[in-house]
Design a protein around this motif. Structure first.
Motif, PDB file in Angstrom:
ATOM      1  N   PHE A  84       0.830  -1.210   0.000  1.00 37.19           N
ATOM      2  CA  PHE A  84       0.000   0.000   0.000  1.00 37.19           C
ATOM      3  C   PHE A  84       0.864   1.260   0.000  1.00 37.19           C
ATOM      4  O   PHE A  84       2.008   1.246   0.432  1.00 37.19           O
ATOM      5  N   ALA A  88       0.629   0.493   5.269  1.00 35.00           N
ATOM      6  CA  ALA A  88      -0.473  -0.220   5.948  1.00 35.00           C
ATOM      7  C   ALA A  88       0.014  -1.329   6.866  1.00 35.00           C
ATOM      8  O   ALA A  88      -0.578  -2.402   6.923  1.00 35.00           O
ATOM      9  N   PHE A  90       0.609  -3.065  10.525  1.00 35.37           N
ATOM     10  CA  PHE A  90      -0.179  -3.058  11.761  1.00 35.37           C
ATOM     11  C   PHE A  90       0.671  -2.436  12.875  1.00 35.37           C
ATOM     12  O   PHE A  90       1.718  -2.976  13.233  1.00 35.37           O
ATOM     13  N   ARG A 150       5.907  -8.509   3.721  1.00 37.92           N
ATOM     14  CA  ARG A 150       4.596  -9.062   4.090  1.00 37.92           C
ATOM     15  C   ARG A 150       3.824  -9.491   2.841  1.00 37.92           C
ATOM     16  O   ARG A 150       3.103 -10.478   2.853  1.00 37.92           O
TER      17      ARG A 150
ATOM     18  N   GLN B 116      -5.065  -0.184   6.840  1.00 36.44           N
ATOM     19  CA  GLN B 116      -4.834  -1.504   7.449  1.00 36.44           C
ATOM     20  C   GLN B 116      -6.039  -2.428   7.223  1.00 36.44           C
ATOM     21  O   GLN B 116      -5.879  -3.640   7.088  1.00 36.44           O
ATOM     22  N   ASP B 118      -7.996  -2.273   4.539  1.00 35.49           N
ATOM     23  CA  ASP B 118      -7.857  -2.704   3.133  1.00 35.49           C
ATOM     24  C   ASP B 118      -6.848  -3.849   3.036  1.00 35.49           C
ATOM     25  O   ASP B 118      -7.042  -4.794   2.269  1.00 35.49           O
ATOM     26  N   ALA B 119      -5.770  -3.731   3.824  1.00 37.75           N
ATOM     27  CA  ALA B 119      -4.736  -4.785   3.800  1.00 37.75           C
ATOM     28  C   ALA B 119      -5.342  -6.124   4.227  1.00 37.75           C
ATOM     29  O   ALA B 119      -5.055  -7.156   3.617  1.00 37.75           O
ATOM     30  N   LEU B 120      -6.180  -6.101   5.265  1.00 34.01           N
ATOM     31  CA  LEU B 120      -6.830  -7.344   5.718  1.00 34.01           C
ATOM     32  C   LEU B 120      -7.703  -7.921   4.604  1.00 34.01           C
ATOM     33  O   LEU B 120      -7.679  -9.118   4.332  1.00 34.01           O
TER      34      LEU B 120
END
Lengths: 250, 244
Positions: A84, A88, A90, A150, B116, B118-120
């Motif tokens: 992203f 992005a 965590f 990732r 985050q 969107d990442a999931l």
């Protein structure tokens, strides 16, 4: 390989993507370029399955999205990696935990195997010394590397990158570009990068698609784009003074 | 029309949070983390507030029972009733809408802003199950918080009355006077409903927020307002149904 056939996508009655057809080749870094608002992100989100096109077809290695049910889409997404724009990552997880996350969530491997696999990928992006740090404790360039790690830890068939260089200094941007390019070759994946950075275009653009107001205006390679006579592409490519000067030597 | 759309989306969100569950190994960790963040970490503030509000309730009751013909034990009785029926379940839940609700909205909202969530989704993970479901389960322990509030508030009343010179035997006999266990059942029924509201309404505001960092703050405020309003309305309906 991803084939896109006659994709149309509208939001609130305004057409954002207008009948786009193209092919993103396996083992190559494919770039989608264009000015802000040209539909790059919408096209990328359609490819990721986050937006459903109004009409048209997307074919992932021979499998059309039109025949997919929800579970097929979930399985397809597990073959995709995404970097992203803002990484992005965590926030509450360390670098290692971020990279382990997809393996923990989506595989049945045991903790030790997951840790080993994640460490291997972190080593590949040269972040061994930051393994226990939180995303807030590392630089933007390092965050991008973690995001790449990732994205590839599940051995995806497709790697998508949304403006991977945004917010990075030119030197780090080139390092990230080269890393993505190398990984594309090593893992033989279909990489699609959304960018408006001309450095990326010249450095790693093996196949480039230029979007203009939601339409595919041009496609070719990084050597062809510098010599193109299409006015809109020329205006985009030679918008900086530096490249105007470079053009004189071409 | 806009509210109908929101209500529909809220119920769809709840439905979706039970689908495509994450692996139990992961889910268990998330649930324990949420129990710590939402329940355990709320106990100190709940205890402090309850102690002093219990004291204030007892003092104000004593002020209104100044007639020598009225037994001092009524102070204990009134304090117990106020705390069990209303203060602990309802007003503590509104305070928790500020603490827990804002935390839920801002944490999920920040994940939305920083892509985050969107990442999931891209990973093929159901973000609603990953983010909302553990909060719903963790808040099943919310009655424990309210139990703490009840005991500490009544104890606060006892301490206040001891300082005010009311015999402790009178206050204790008031606490035991005409005890109706149904009132406790009513309080816990409300508490369970409020727990569900506390988990889901702020999650909805965080999950579907749009914009940047500024909007995260706005979403938290909006979440607090709506959670409080819904708690008050549900409180009225439950009270009307069970006590009137």
């Amino acid at each position: 390989m991803i084939e896109v056939k006659n994709i149309i996508k509208s939001f609130d009655g305004s057409k954002i993507l207008k009948n786009i057809s193209t092919t993103f080749e396996k083992g190559k870094t494919n770039l989608i370029i264009g000015q802000s608002g040209s539909g790059k992100t919408v096209l990328l989100k359609c490819l990721l399955g986050l937006h459903q096109p109004d009409s048209g077809e997307i074919i992932y290695d021979g499998i059309s999205n039109t025949n997919m049910n929800e579970s097929d889409k979930t399985l397809l997404r597990r073959e995709m990696g995404m970097v992203f724009q803002g990484s992005a990552l965590f926030d509450s997880m360390s670098v290692l935990e971020n990279v382990m996350f997809p393996l923990n969530m989506l595989t049945n491997k045991n903790e030790e195997e997951i840790r080993e696999k994640a460490k291997l990928v972190i080593e590949r992006v040269e972040l061994n010394n930051a393994i226990n740090k939180l995303p807030s404790e590392i630089s933007g360039g390092m965050q991008k590397r973690v995001a790449i790690a990732r994205a590839i830890v599940m051995n995806p068939k497709y790697l998508f990158c949304d403006e991977p260089n945004s917010g990075l200094d030119p030197k780090t941007a080139i390092v990230i570009d080269k890393l993505i390019h190398e990984i594309t070759k090593e893992y033989n994946i279909t990489t699609i990068i959304n960018s408006h950075d001309m450095n990326s275009v010249i450095e790693i653009g093996e196949k480039i698609i230029f979007l203009l107001s939601g339409e595919k205006n041009w496609e070719g390679t990084n050597t062809e784009i510098l010599k193109t006579n299409v006015k809109s592409v020329k205006n985009f490519v030679y918008s900086s003074e530096l490249l105007k000067k470079v053009k004189k030597y071409l | 029309m806009l509210y109908i759309d929101d209500i529909g989306r809220y119920f769809l969100m709840i439905k979706m949070s039970f689908f495509k569950p994450s692996k139990w190994k992961v889910q268990r960790k998330l649930i324990f983390k949420e129990i710590n963040d939402l329940i355990i970490e709320s106990i100190p503030i709940v205890a402090i507030l309850s102690f002093f509000i219990g004291g204030v309730v007892a003092i104000q009751t004593a002020l209104n029972l100044s007639s020598p013909f009225l037994s001092k034990s009524l102070i204990g009785f009134a304090t117990r009733q106020s705390v069990i029926l209303e203060f602990a379940p309802t007003f503590m839940s509104i305070i928790m809408a500020g603490k827990v609700g804002s935390y839920i909205t801002s944490s999920i909202g920040t994940m939305r802003v920083t892509e985050q969530i969107d990442a999931l989704e891209v990973m093929g993970i159901n973000p609603l199950n990953y983010l909302v479901f553990p909060k719903i389960i963790a808040l099943l322990f919310y009655p424990f918080v309210i139990t703490v509030a009840m005991f500490v508030a009544i104890f606060g009343g006892f301490v206040a009355m001891t300082f005010a010179g009311v015999p402790s035997e009178a206050f204790i006999s008031g606490i035991q006077m005409d005890f109706d266990p149904f009132h406790v059942s009513y309080a816990y029924l409300k508490t369970i409903l409020f727990a569900f509201i506390l988990a889901t309404v702020p999650s909805y505001h965080g999950f579907y927020m749009k914009g940047g960092a500024l909007e995260v703050g706005k979403a938290s405020t909006l979440s607090f307002v709506w959670t409080s309003i819904i708690i008050i309305i549900v409180n009225f309906i439950i009270t009307q149904l069970l006590l009137s």
